[in-house]
Scaffold this motif. Sequence first.
Motif, short mmCIF file in Angstrom:
data_model
loop_
_atom_site.label_atom_id
_atom_site.label_comp_id
_atom_site.label_asym_id
_atom_site.label_seq_id
_atom_site.Cartn_x
_atom_site.Cartn_y
_atom_site.Cartn_z
N VAL A 18 72.29 -31.19 42.92
CA VAL A 18 71.65 -29.89 42.74
C VAL A 18 72.16 -28.92 43.81
O VAL A 18 72.14 -29.24 44.99
CB VAL A 18 70.11 -30.02 42.83
N PRO A 19 72.60 -27.73 43.42
CA PRO A 19 73.09 -26.77 44.40
C PRO A 19 71.96 -26.26 45.32
O PRO A 19 70.82 -26.12 44.90
CB PRO A 19 73.62 -25.60 43.55
N TRP A 20 72.32 -26.01 46.57
CA TRP A 20 71.34 -25.49 47.53
C TRP A 20 70.73 -24.19 47.02
O TRP A 20 69.56 -23.91 47.27
CB TRP A 20 71.98 -25.27 48.89
N PRO A 29 67.38 -18.55 52.82
CA PRO A 29 68.66 -18.34 52.13
C PRO A 29 69.39 -19.64 51.88
O PRO A 29 69.38 -20.55 52.71
CB PRO A 29 69.44 -17.45 53.10
N SER A 30 70.06 -19.73 50.74
CA SER A 30 70.77 -20.97 50.40
C SER A 30 71.88 -21.28 51.40
O SER A 30 72.27 -22.43 51.56
CB SER A 30 71.33 -20.89 48.99
N GLN A 31 72.37 -20.27 52.11
CA GLN A 31 73.42 -20.50 53.09
C GLN A 31 72.89 -21.24 54.33
O GLN A 31 73.66 -21.88 55.04
CB GLN A 31 74.05 -19.17 53.54
N LYS A 36 69.41 -26.45 58.00
CA LYS A 36 68.01 -26.81 58.27
C LYS A 36 67.76 -28.26 57.89
O LYS A 36 67.12 -29.01 58.63
CB LYS A 36 67.06 -25.91 57.48
N PHE A 37 68.26 -28.65 56.73
CA PHE A 37 68.05 -30.02 56.26
C PHE A 37 68.65 -31.02 57.25
O PHE A 37 68.01 -32.00 57.63
CB PHE A 37 68.68 -30.18 54.87
N ARG A 38 69.89 -30.78 57.68
CA ARG A 38 70.54 -31.68 58.65
C ARG A 38 69.77 -31.72 59.96
O ARG A 38 69.58 -32.78 60.55
CB ARG A 38 71.98 -31.27 58.89
#
Length: 58
Positions: A18-20, A29-31, A36-38
């Motif tokens: 699934v795309p961010w 923002p998806s960028q 953040k996840f990492r």
Amino acid sequence: MSTEADRRDPLASADPGVPWRDLPVEYGPSQTAPGKFRRWQRTGVRLAVLDLGNQPGA
């Protein structure tokens, strides 16, 4: 089919393909979402949040 848990934590339950950009706007923002996840994984925040959902009465 989506479950209630899937709707509450799309990062944990999303298909790896699934795309961010498809994340809810609440994640920012998806960028910036991958960073953040990492960071959440590295610092243990993600596991702590998931553990809260595994507590009795949650």
